[in-house]
Design a protein around this motif. Structure first.
Motif, PDB file in Angstrom:
ATOM      1  N   PHE A  64       0.590  -1.273  -0.104  1.00 35.27           N
ATOM      2  CA  PHE A  64       0.134  -0.139   0.112  1.00 35.27           C
ATOM      3  C   PHE A  64       0.800   1.215   0.332  1.00 35.27           C
ATOM      4  N   ALA A  65       2.132   1.119   1.074  1.00 34.01           N
ATOM      5  CA  ALA A  65       2.748   2.572   0.695  1.00 34.01           C
ATOM      6  C   ALA A  65       3.396   1.967  -0.230  1.00 34.01           C
ATOM      7  N   ARG A  66       3.885   1.515  -1.201  1.00 30.21           N
ATOM      8  CA  ARG A  66       4.332   1.789  -2.087  1.00 30.21           C
ATOM      9  C   ARG A  66       3.849   1.907  -3.416  1.00 30.21           C
ATOM     10  N   ALA A  67       2.270   2.134  -3.542  1.00 31.82           N
ATOM     11  CA  ALA A  67       1.707   2.241  -4.235  1.00 31.82           C
ATOM     12  C   ALA A  67       1.228   3.477  -4.234  1.00 31.82           C
ATOM     13  N   ALA A  68       1.228   3.872  -3.051  1.00 29.26           N
ATOM     14  CA  ALA A  68       0.716   5.893  -2.864  1.00 29.26           C
ATOM     15  C   ALA A  68       1.860   6.308  -3.493  1.00 29.26           C
ATOM     16  N   GLU A  69       3.150   5.706  -3.303  1.00 33.83           N
ATOM     17  CA  GLU A  69       3.986   6.655  -4.331  1.00 33.83           C
ATOM     18  C   GLU A  69       4.045   7.026  -5.157  1.00 33.83           C
ATOM     19  N   ARG A  70       4.343   5.598  -5.793  1.00 30.05           N
ATOM     20  CA  ARG A  70       3.142   5.315  -7.530  1.00 30.05           C
ATOM     21  C   ARG A  70       2.252   6.188  -7.863  1.00 30.05           C
ATOM     22  N   PHE A  71       1.034   6.873  -7.400  1.00 30.51           N
ATOM     23  CA  PHE A  71       0.265   6.438  -7.439  1.00 30.51           C
ATOM     24  C   PHE A  71       0.235   7.765  -8.376  1.00 30.51           C
ATOM     25  N   ASP A  72      -0.376   7.706  -9.564  1.00 31.34           N
ATOM     26  CA  ASP A  72      -1.085   8.492 -10.472  1.00 31.34           C
ATOM     27  C   ASP A  72      -2.417   9.430 -11.271  1.00 31.34           C
ATOM     28  N   PRO A  73      -3.021  10.209 -10.971  1.00 30.77           N
ATOM     29  CA  PRO A  73      -4.560  10.602 -11.008  1.00 30.77           C
ATOM     30  C   PRO A  73      -4.674  10.493 -12.434  1.00 30.77           C
ATOM     31  N   ARG A  74      -3.929  10.252 -13.380  1.00 29.38           N
ATOM     32  CA  ARG A  74      -4.603   9.461 -15.127  1.00 29.38           C
ATOM     33  C   ARG A  74      -4.600   8.496 -15.090  1.00 29.38           C
ATOM     34  N   ARG A  75      -4.159   7.419 -13.563  1.00 29.11           N
ATOM     35  CA  ARG A  75      -4.461   5.842 -13.918  1.00 29.11           C
ATOM     36  C   ARG A  75      -4.992   5.202 -12.654  1.00 29.11           C
ATOM     37  N   ASN A  76      -5.013   6.614 -11.314  1.00 31.36           N
ATOM     38  CA  ASN A  76      -5.623   5.760  -9.888  1.00 31.36           C
ATOM     39  C   ASN A  76      -6.453   6.319  -8.960  1.00 31.36           C
ATOM     40  N   ARG A  77      -7.045   5.843  -8.532  1.00 34.47           N
ATOM     41  CA  ARG A  77      -8.194   6.848  -7.423  1.00 34.47           C
ATOM     42  C   ARG A  77      -8.424   6.022  -6.341  1.00 34.47           C
ATOM     43  N   ALA A  78      -8.294   7.340  -5.518  1.00 40.19           N
ATOM     44  CA  ALA A  78      -8.515   6.126  -4.200  1.00 40.19           C
ATOM     45  C   ALA A  78      -9.969   6.236  -3.507  1.00 40.19           C
ATOM     46  N   LEU A  79     -10.300   4.671  -3.753  1.00 39.82           N
ATOM     47  CA  LEU A  79     -11.445   4.349  -3.030  1.00 39.82           C
ATOM     48  C   LEU A  79     -11.365   3.791  -1.879  1.00 39.82           C
ATOM     49  N   ILE A  80     -12.780   4.387  -0.817  1.00 31.55           N
ATOM     50  CA  ILE A  80     -12.906   4.680   0.453  1.00 31.55           C
ATOM     51  C   ILE A  80     -14.441   3.921   0.600  1.00 31.55           C
ATOM     52  N   LEU A  81     -14.557   2.194   0.708  1.00 29.97           N
ATOM     53  CA  LEU A  81     -15.149   1.673   0.683  1.00 29.97           C
ATOM     54  C   LEU A  81     -15.679   1.000   2.078  1.00 29.97           C
ATOM     55  N   PRO A  82     -16.628   1.105   2.504  1.00 32.30           N
ATOM     56  CA  PRO A  82     -17.381   1.066   4.317  1.00 32.30           C
ATOM     57  C   PRO A  82     -17.314  -0.600   4.308  1.00 32.30           C
ATOM     58  N   GLU A  83     -16.764  -1.464   5.688  1.00 28.10           N
ATOM     59  CA  GLU A  83     -16.674  -2.450   5.880  1.00 28.10           C
ATOM     60  C   GLU A  83     -17.516  -2.082   7.507  1.00 28.10           C
ATOM     61  N   GLY A  84     -18.670  -1.884   8.252  1.00 29.08           N
ATOM     62  CA  GLY A  84     -18.933  -1.719   8.575  1.00 29.08           C
ATOM     63  C   GLY A  84     -18.723  -1.108   9.231  1.00 29.08           C
ATOM     64  N   LYS A  85     -18.271  -0.885  10.758  1.00 29.73           N
ATOM     65  CA  LYS A  85     -17.438   0.334  11.417  1.00 29.73           C
ATOM     66  C   LYS A  85     -16.079   0.821  10.811  1.00 29.73           C
ATOM     67  N   ARG A  86     -15.531  -0.464  10.209  1.00 29.83           N
ATOM     68  CA  ARG A  86     -14.733  -0.268   9.457  1.00 29.83           C
ATOM     69  C   ARG A  86     -13.923   0.382   7.994  1.00 29.83           C
ATOM     70  N   ILE A  87     -13.251   0.667   7.710  1.00 30.21           N
ATOM     71  CA  ILE A  87     -12.871   1.110   6.245  1.00 30.21           C
ATOM     72  C   ILE A  87     -11.969  -0.334   5.087  1.00 30.21           C
TER      73      ILE A  87
END
Length: 769
Positions: free
Chosen positions: A468-491
């Motif tokens: 996850f940390a490595r993917a964050a370094e390479r995050f490119d808004p032309r190819r990536n989106r950050a998704l928040i996905l609910p999991e009950g009380k967690r995400i």
């Protein structure tokens, strides 16, 4: 003139000197990244140069090693050289001694030796720096004369050169058989020769091509023949045949066996997923006896493997058992001495598991990508990363049970859970990663690597956090989106790569050429873009080689939408019964889900208890799958109807030629369920004319339909029926995506279908409907 063998400095050092357990090595590989290297390199000061390319041809015995690589940092001043080798680690670097991993210091010393030779220097100072992800650091330094550096080099080079010489000897035996290799079947089907030539041209020129070839044309034999001709000419050094399913691997093995029977000498290795080949009752890589001290114990097994030509999973399992080694890791190591490697897409493209020797740098390896229509969806998974609050909570519960709440691991998970707790969260997407969660992931990965908990869930979550940390370094808004996905009380937070085309293109650019092929690649220009090809890469579409009158394709206006399924169960069962009783044969009925399959199977058994009907079960293992396929016998005396899931293992990839399969009923258009990610994908690819909806929903569904229908006609003499049970097959947009040679008929009533079936199987004249 001695043959030159290119070898990377790191690979050379690790070949002879790597130590340790597999689990620790996997964690360290995942942790490697450029962020720490860049930080340390930037602080080096005046006179230092980062990422210095070093290369030199080194005679060793009968061969020449072209040793090359990029040194992390070099300074040459006043007739002296200084070389720094940097290693990032999730562990506390202060707990790592200078000799814990001899391969690490050896890397720096090999770079120093090459520099001393190139610059005519008497010696060098070599430093090894371990940098922790939390900022901790330890540095070791050694003064070395040129003679001492030469000793380190030869300690690594001699065993590698002996291994390379053994490979040369094998290739000298293999090359003549490749040169005179004939096509493995007496006759080429229409299109096979053209496809083989297209594959050869792509690999001969180091390029890429995309080929649409109808199911049953013999893509495996054609692709392998073209690729092996390129291998025999020396255009490529190895061939990777990439498949999405185990059934595809078996077809490759059968084709290679046929080639060997005709005199071909070729080493092949099949790589099986770790979960499938682990011989232990419960896979637990932490503390596994087959993983302990693996690197020291693998060398005699690899020497014995040089005598193996067909490295099937069964052969590799037996060799691993003899030497008490992990069969999965042994198959990866054996791949380095093979001519053909058969494996999943992951091993070429997924940065977490890809074979680094082949795919982390430029090579002359060839790629054959089978069922390429599956690759874009799979690549979205490979280049995405996810942290799950539910997984973190489950890991913390396990730690609490076995290590107690006072455990540092429990506290580390508690801190991570704080970042992944949001009781009122809604699904959302952003064009930037959430920095607070990225920091929490990086901190957790650092602390987890130092704690060395024995709990597997903790270790798995550590790897998730690292990626996850490595993917964050390479995050490119032309190819990536950050998704928040609910999991009950967690995400769960997903760094989603919605467009992996650039990653795929870069991966293929590092190879000696690639041929991608499938029966379902319409529209081809769209697939070419998704797969990372460009306008210069040739596309080839082959026509079906089979007589169109050999397949009866009928659409029936039965509503199978979710709300209508209970109401139309009897109609569906009646259609399936009509298909199965019109002619003695084996048939499949494909449903969009196991829930619908179970409903239809129960109703069918109730209405037609005398029919022979079986059903696919969820999570069938290899033995159960083989037993299921074994039911499809040639020339059956009575019909067999198998209820299967569309897109599953029995609707794609299986080969049932002749009269082993007489028909397929497809009870859906295959369109995936509406969901947050697919809606977002449709929005991101929307061109104003509905292209996004096709990419997210329509195209994946019709691909599955075509794959299932493609099981029916496999040879020139096959005859069979395809029934399409869904009102939506009447939509002109859907019909335009179906093959022209299908000659689609329509049956408004059951009696119409029965008449069509009777006429088809008795060979009568056509009936207009």
């Amino acid at each position: 003139m001695a043959k030159v063998h290119p070898i990377n400095v790191r690979a050379l050092a690790e070949f002879a000197l790597q130590r340790g357990d597999l689990a620790m090595a996997a964690a360290e590989r995942m942790n490697e990244g450029s962020r720490i290297h860049r930080r340390l390199q930037a602080a080096l000061g005046e006179g230092w140069t980062s990422e210095v390319f070093v290369s030199r041809d080194m005679p060793v015995g009968e061969i020449v090693l072209r040793v090359q690589g990029r040194a992390d940092a070099v300074r040459i001043a006043d007739g002296a050289a200084e070389v720094v080798e940097i290693k990032s680690t999730a562990r506390d670097p202060r707990r790592i001694g200078p000799d814990d991993q001899p391969a690490h210091f050896a890397q720096g010393e090999i770079y120093a030796y090459l520099i001393c030779l190139n610059e005519d220097l008497p010696g060098a100072e070599v430093s090894l720096w371990y940098a922790g992800t939390d900022g901790g650091e330890v540095r070791y330094r050694r003064e070395r004369t040129r003679a001492q550096l030469a000793e380190t080099f030869m300690r690594c080079a001699v065993p590698y050169a002996a291994w390379a010489a053994a490979l040369d000897e094998w290739r000298a035996q293999s090359a003549p058989t490749l040169a005179r290799m004939a096509f493995p079947y007496p006759h080429c089907r229409a299109g096979q020769r053209e496809m083989a030539a297209q594959v050869f041209r792509a690999l001969h020129g180091g390029g890429r091509t995309l080929i649409e070839a109808p199911t049953g044309i013999g893509k495996t034999a054609a692709a392998l023949f073209g690729a092996l001709k390129a291998l025999g000419r020396g255009d490529v050094t190895a061939v990777f045949y990439l498949t999405a399913r185990t059934t595809g691997r078996r077809t490759v093995e059968q084709t290679l066996a046929r080639m060997r029977a005709q005199g071909l000498k070729l080493r092949s290795v099949a790589i099986t997923a770790k979960d499938k080949c682990c011989p232990l009752p419960r896979r637990d890589c932490l503390g596994c006896p087959l993983a302990a001290d693996y690197y020291e114990r693998r060398r005699p097994a690899l020497r014995e493997a040089l005598a193996i030509e067909s490295g099937t999973p069964e052969v590799i399992a037996a060799l691993a058992a003899d030497f008490e080694l992990c069969p999965y890791e042994l198959s990866l190591d054996m791949s380095e001495q093979a001519d053909v490697i058969v494996c999943d897409y992951n091993y070429a493209f997924d940065p977490r598991v890809r074979l680094r020797r082949y795919f982390d740098r430029k090579s002359r390896t060839a790629l054959l990508v089978d069922e390429a229509h599956n690759l874009p969806e799979r690549a979205r998974e490979m280049f995405s990363a996810e942290l799950s609050g539910e997984k973190a909570a489950a890991a913390r519960r396990a730690i609490g049970r076995f290590e107690g709440r006072d455990s540092p691991a429990w506290q580390a998970l508690t801190d991570l859970l704080g970042a992944l707790t949001a009781p009122d969260a809604e699904p959302e997407a952003s064009d930037a990663p959430p920095e607070a969660i990225v920091r929490a992931a990086r901190l957790f990965a650092s602390r987890a690597g130092q704690l060395q908990s024995a709990e597997p869930q903790f270790h798995e979550l550590m790897l998730d956090a690292m990626w996850f940390a490595r993917a964050a370094e390479r995050f490119d808004p032309r190819r990536n989106r950050a998704l928040i996905l609910p999991e009950g009380k967690r995400i769960a937070v997903r760094l989603w790569c919605f467009d992996p085309s650039e990653h795929l293109r870069r991966a293929m650019d590092r190879t000696g050429g690639a041929a991608l092929f499938s029966a379902t690649l319409a529209p081809m220009d769209h697939y070419a873009r998704l797969l990372g090809l460009d306008a210069r890469d040739p596309l080839l579409r082959l026509a079906s080689p089979f007589p169109p009158e050999n397949q009866l394709t009928v659409r029936l206006p039965v509503s199978v939408r979710f709300a209508d399924r209970e109401r139309t169960l009897d109609a569906v069962a009646a259609v399936l019964h009509a298909m199965a009783t019109a002619h003695a044969g084996n048939y499949i009925a494909c449903f969009p889900s196991f829930a619908y399959l179970d409903m239809a199977f129960a109703r069918y058994r109730l209405r037609y208890p005398g029919d022979d009907a079986v059903r696919q079960l969820p999570r069938m293992d290899e033995a159960a799958r083989a037993a299921f396929i074994a039911r499809f016998r040639a020339r059956p005396a009575r019909s067999l109807l198998a209820f299967t899931v569309l897109g599953g293992v029995f609707a794609e990839g299986v080969d049932l030629p002749g009269d082993q399969l007489s028909g397929a009923a497809i009870v859906t258009t295959g369109v995936p369920q509406i969901g947050f990610e697919r809606n977002l994908l449709a929005e991101l690819f929307d061109d104003g004319f509905g292209a996004g909806g096709d990419i997210a929903y329509t195209d994946p569904g019709i691909r599955r339909v075509l794959q299932a229908a493609g099981r029916v006609i496999r040879t020139e003499t096959d005859r069979g029926v395809v029934l399409l049970l869904d009102m939506r097959f009447g939509d002109p947009h859907i019909r335009a995506l179906l093959p022209e040679h299908w000659q689609l008929r329509r049956a408004r009533r059951l009696a119409d279908l029965e008449a069509l079936l009777k006429d088809f199987w008795t060979g009568g004249g056509s009936i207009e409907m």
